[in-house]
Design a protein around this motif. Structure first.
Motif, PDB file in Angstrom:
ATOM      1  N   UNK A 193       0.756  -1.196  -0.143  1.00 25.28           N
ATOM      2  CA  UNK A 193      -0.033   0.128   0.045  1.00 25.28           C
ATOM      3  C   UNK A 193       0.705   1.261  -0.107  1.00 25.28           C
ATOM      4  N   UNK A 194       2.062   1.209   0.538  1.00 23.10           N
ATOM      5  CA  UNK A 194       3.000   2.365   0.666  1.00 23.10           C
ATOM      6  C   UNK A 194       4.406   1.730   1.102  1.00 23.10           C
ATOM      7  N   UNK A 195       5.371   2.731   0.782  1.00 21.87           N
ATOM      8  CA  UNK A 195       6.625   2.397   1.152  1.00 21.87           C
ATOM      9  C   UNK A 195       7.479   2.834   2.128  1.00 21.87           C
ATOM     10  N   UNK A 196       8.177   2.330   2.842  1.00 19.04           N
ATOM     11  CA  UNK A 196       8.742   2.615   4.064  1.00 19.04           C
ATOM     12  C   UNK A 196       9.028   4.067   4.064  1.00 19.04           C
ATOM     13  N   UNK A 197      10.036   4.536   2.922  1.00 19.16           N
ATOM     14  CA  UNK A 197      10.339   5.935   3.048  1.00 19.16           C
ATOM     15  C   UNK A 197       9.274   6.756   2.789  1.00 19.16           C
ATOM     16  N   UNK A 198       8.084   6.659   2.265  1.00 16.93           N
ATOM     17  CA  UNK A 198       7.176   7.460   2.346  1.00 16.93           C
ATOM     18  C   UNK A 198       6.592   7.773   3.616  1.00 16.93           C
ATOM     19  N   UNK A 199       6.233   6.585   4.617  1.00 17.34           N
ATOM     20  CA  UNK A 199       6.002   6.550   6.081  1.00 17.34           C
ATOM     21  C   UNK A 199       6.888   7.287   6.838  1.00 17.34           C
ATOM     22  N   UNK A 200       8.343   7.224   6.556  1.00 17.39           N
ATOM     23  CA  UNK A 200       9.409   7.712   7.290  1.00 17.39           C
ATOM     24  C   UNK A 200       9.165   9.473   6.960  1.00 17.39           C
ATOM     25  N   UNK A 201       9.029   9.656   5.720  1.00 16.33           N
ATOM     26  CA  UNK A 201       8.828  11.087   5.313  1.00 16.33           C
ATOM     27  C   UNK A 201       7.936  11.933   6.053  1.00 16.33           C
ATOM     28  N   UNK A 202       6.855  11.384   6.195  1.00 15.99           N
ATOM     29  CA  UNK A 202       5.574  11.902   6.914  1.00 15.99           C
ATOM     30  C   UNK A 202       6.020  11.891   8.424  1.00 15.99           C
TER      31      UNK A 202
END
Length: 95
Positions: free
Chosen positions: A45-54
């Motif tokens: 659904x999403x990658x870890x980088x995007x989660x970390x960025x938020x």
């Protein structure tokens, strides 16, 4: 997230506008936000980088590598970082 916890550390809350006050449990995903984030990554659904960025944008202070290790359970998340991650997971789950 480096394991050097300072109990006197008073970081400011940077919760997104309109989403409760600091320390508030309202609108927080129940359970372990690390597991919820990992489930989202494993379901593509999403990658870890995007989660970390938020997470970082909301005031998280772990670098990307430490954050990923925390998501996978190799490092712990302190209460502050877990709260920020729960905001991110909640936001992403609502999309």
């Amino acid at each position: 997230m480096d394991g050097n916890s300072n109990s006197g550390d008073k970081r400011s809350c940077e919760r997104p506008p309109g989403e409760g006050h600091c320390g508030s449990n309202e609108n927080v995903v129940m359970g372990d936000p690390r597991q919820a984030a990992l489930d989202m990554v494993q379901r593509d659904e999403i990658d870890i980088f995007t989660i970390w960025l938020r997470y970082f944008a909301y005031g998280g202070d772990a670098d990307e590598l430490d954050f990923e290790a925390g998501i996978y359970g190799l490092l712990g998340l302190d209460e502050y970082d877990a709260l920020i991650l729960s905001w991110v997971v909640e936001e992403l789950s609502a999309q």
